[in-house]
Design a protein around this motif. Sequence first.
Motif, PDB file in Angstrom:
ATOM      1  N   THR A 177      19.737  15.775  13.959  1.00  0.00           N
ATOM      2  CA  THR A 177      20.798  16.440  13.192  1.00  0.00           C
ATOM      3  C   THR A 177      20.702  15.986  11.736  1.00  0.00           C
ATOM      4  OG1 THR A 177      22.362  14.642  13.502  1.00  0.00           O
ATOM      5  CG2 THR A 177      22.375  16.383  15.161  1.00  0.00           C
ATOM      6  N   ARG A 178      21.344  16.734  10.854  1.00  0.00           N
ATOM      7  CA  ARG A 178      21.347  16.349   9.443  1.00  0.00           C
ATOM      8  C   ARG A 178      22.011  14.973   9.279  1.00  0.00           C
ATOM      9  NH1 ARG A 178      17.495  19.174   6.896  1.00  0.00           N
ATOM     10  NH2 ARG A 178      17.522  19.729   9.092  1.00  0.00           N
ATOM     11  N   ALA A 179      23.039  14.674  10.093  1.00  0.00           N
ATOM     12  CA  ALA A 179      23.706  13.367  10.000  1.00  0.00           C
ATOM     13  C   ALA A 179      22.731  12.232  10.303  1.00  0.00           C
ATOM     14  CB  ALA A 179      24.897  13.313  10.960  1.00  0.00           C
ATOM     15  N   GLU A 180      21.874  12.443  11.341  1.00  0.00           N
ATOM     16  CA  GLU A 180      20.900  11.406  11.693  1.00  0.00           C
ATOM     17  C   GLU A 180      19.869  11.221  10.585  1.00  0.00           C
ATOM     18  OE1 GLU A 180      20.936  11.755  16.575  1.00  0.00           O
ATOM     19  OE2 GLU A 180      20.003  13.360  15.413  1.00  0.00           O
ATOM     20  N   ASN A 210      10.835  12.649  -3.168  1.00  0.00           N
ATOM     21  CA  ASN A 210       9.527  12.724  -2.523  1.00  0.00           C
ATOM     22  C   ASN A 210       9.545  12.174  -1.097  1.00  0.00           C
ATOM     23  OD1 ASN A 210       6.759  13.265  -2.744  1.00  0.00           O
ATOM     24  ND2 ASN A 210       6.889  12.610  -4.891  1.00  0.00           N
ATOM     25  N   ILE A 211      10.173  11.005  -0.949  1.00  0.00           N
ATOM     26  CA  ILE A 211      10.224  10.368   0.370  1.00  0.00           C
ATOM     27  C   ILE A 211      11.037  11.222   1.345  1.00  0.00           C
ATOM     28  CG2 ILE A 211      11.158   8.358   1.611  1.00  0.00           C
ATOM     29  CD1 ILE A 211      10.478   6.731  -0.988  1.00  0.00           C
ATOM     30  N   ARG A 212      12.155  11.753   0.845  1.00  0.00           N
ATOM     31  CA  ARG A 212      12.974  12.607   1.723  1.00  0.00           C
ATOM     32  C   ARG A 212      12.200  13.864   2.160  1.00  0.00           C
ATOM     33  NH1 ARG A 212      19.154  12.486  -0.807  1.00  0.00           N
ATOM     34  NH2 ARG A 212      19.465  10.246  -0.510  1.00  0.00           N
ATOM     35  N   GLN A 223      15.271  11.065  18.592  1.00  0.00           N
ATOM     36  CA  GLN A 223      14.671   9.824  19.080  1.00  0.00           C
ATOM     37  C   GLN A 223      13.711   9.238  18.038  1.00  0.00           C
ATOM     38  OE1 GLN A 223      15.190   7.832  21.827  1.00  0.00           O
ATOM     39  NE2 GLN A 223      13.822   6.582  20.581  1.00  0.00           N
ATOM     40  N   GLN A 224      12.926  10.103  17.394  1.00  0.00           N
ATOM     41  CA  GLN A 224      11.980   9.620  16.390  1.00  0.00           C
ATOM     42  C   GLN A 224      12.714   9.037  15.179  1.00  0.00           C
ATOM     43  OE1 GLN A 224       9.756  13.295  16.081  1.00  0.00           O
ATOM     44  NE2 GLN A 224       8.017  12.449  17.236  1.00  0.00           N
ATOM     45  N   ALA A 225      13.829   9.658  14.794  1.00  0.00           N
ATOM     46  CA  ALA A 225      14.616   9.122  13.668  1.00  0.00           C
ATOM     47  C   ALA A 225      15.124   7.722  14.013  1.00  0.00           C
ATOM     48  CB  ALA A 225      15.778  10.061  13.351  1.00  0.00           C
ATOM     49  N   ARG A 226      15.570   7.531  15.266  1.00  0.00           N
ATOM     50  CA  ARG A 226      16.033   6.194  15.681  1.00  0.00           C
ATOM     51  C   ARG A 226      14.881   5.196  15.692  1.00  0.00           C
ATOM     52  NH1 ARG A 226      19.427   9.279  19.101  1.00  0.00           N
ATOM     53  NH2 ARG A 226      18.002   9.138  20.870  1.00  0.00           N
ATOM     54  N   THR A 227      13.688   5.678  16.139  1.00  0.00           N
ATOM     55  CA  THR A 227      12.523   4.787  16.165  1.00  0.00           C
ATOM     56  C   THR A 227      12.185   4.292  14.763  1.00  0.00           C
ATOM     57  OG1 THR A 227      11.636   5.934  18.091  1.00  0.00           O
ATOM     58  CG2 THR A 227      10.076   4.640  16.800  1.00  0.00           C
TER      59      THR A 227
END
Lengths: 244, 244
Positions: A177-180, A210-212, A223-227
């Motif tokens: 999600t955008r929040a994550e 750039n990073i974003r 799951q990948q965002a949490r990783t």
Amino acid sequence: MTPPAVILCQTQMGENVGAAARAMKNFGLSELVLVAPRMEWPNDRAQILASGAGDILAAARVYPNLSEALAPYRLVLATTARGRDVLKDIHTPQSAARALRAAQAQGARTAILFGGERAGLDNDELSLADAVITIPTAEFSSLNLGQAVLLLGYEWLKSGDATPAVRTPNTGGQPATRAELVGLFAHLEKELDAAQFFFPPAKREAMVRNIRAMILRSGLTDQQARTIRGMIVALVRNKYRGKT
Amino acid sequence: MTPPAVILCQTQMGENVGAAARAMKNFGLSELVLVAPRMEWPNDRAQILASGAGDILAAARVYPNLSEALAPYRLVLATTARGRDVLKDIHTPQSAARALRAAQAQGARTAILFGGERAGLDNDELSLADAVITIPTAEFSSLNLGQAVLLLGYEWLKSGDATPAVRTPNTGGQPATRAELVGLFAHLEKELDAAQFFFPPAKREAMVRNIRAMILRSGLTDQQARTIRGMIVALVRNKYRGKT
């Protein structure tokens, strides 16, 4: 819908019939017809090359001449090498496959014709076909019979295949999600600020953008965002540990 | 625009390298790379099967491991059998060919990866590729290495090939003008009337409409329209000759 028959005229080598049968099997074709074969039939070399497609060889029909072999078919397309002087429409394999499907959808039996190894189909043989097919190749190429059958079989299967051009497998997660993602940005940028990564400070804004963009482009799952946040935590912890 | 390299991993049979080289030649590919080949190299069987593509074998590069072999490439697509559990985008061969062309157009060197005969690419090998390609096949199929290289090469060439789907060769004539066609209709219908072909007379109009549609559908050239009128003249003359 009956797939097109593969009709091989004046074939000289059993190997090529075997390779043709195997290619047919790969793409769901099953009706093999030999016209005036110039080799023994049945043929041992054909059996060996056919490997899993022995059933197609066993069911193959043999005719002494082409007009007899073609009797039941309502659309007949003939393969020829590029540049032959023909008076008929010349299809790409893809266009031929569409034409065959369209005829089959109306209940017509269809066939694809392949000539002998040395010279292909002669003018008499070509004169019995509705249209011809040429396979696009590079210069100085020489497709053999098995390869030609393979490519036509492939296009035929493709013409009825609904596989999307690109599939993205379900990796078990939902797109983040955008929040994550915003949480990830904030976490990463806070730690990079603490590490004085952004230098000179005037460039901070462009570097952050750039990073974003890089992160968004990778299409992370939740799951990948949490990783990634876990990796940041681990790297930061390790840094402090190294200092103490 | 540099065509994609063909990278064969852990190939066991020289025949398959030869068949791959020949398939490459047919579709304008030339850069062959072997990774950890499980056979003698150079290889006699490869030479025999390559027939006209010996130059590709002679220029092939050999690497002990995949990451070294992949070093110069900016887009790497890996072929795998259907249904493999992958975490990457899965392309059809056609979609893969478009992606390769797009990268090449920006100057990137690209590669297509093929696994060993027995088990294909392993998970470690797949992890170095940007995305995977699966070739649509019928059930119970088994494409061999040479066939897989052939189909990818074919799609690559096709993706840059401007051949129209159907070409109608210039047979030396122009499509007949409406005047020539109407002249043919009038000539034919006059002779058919004389021969009392239209029976019962009430059906004449429908029969005429049918015959005209049949003629128009065949897309006659001016020369062909004249030929048909000549045939009508000959047939009518013959009839009278038979009677005298």
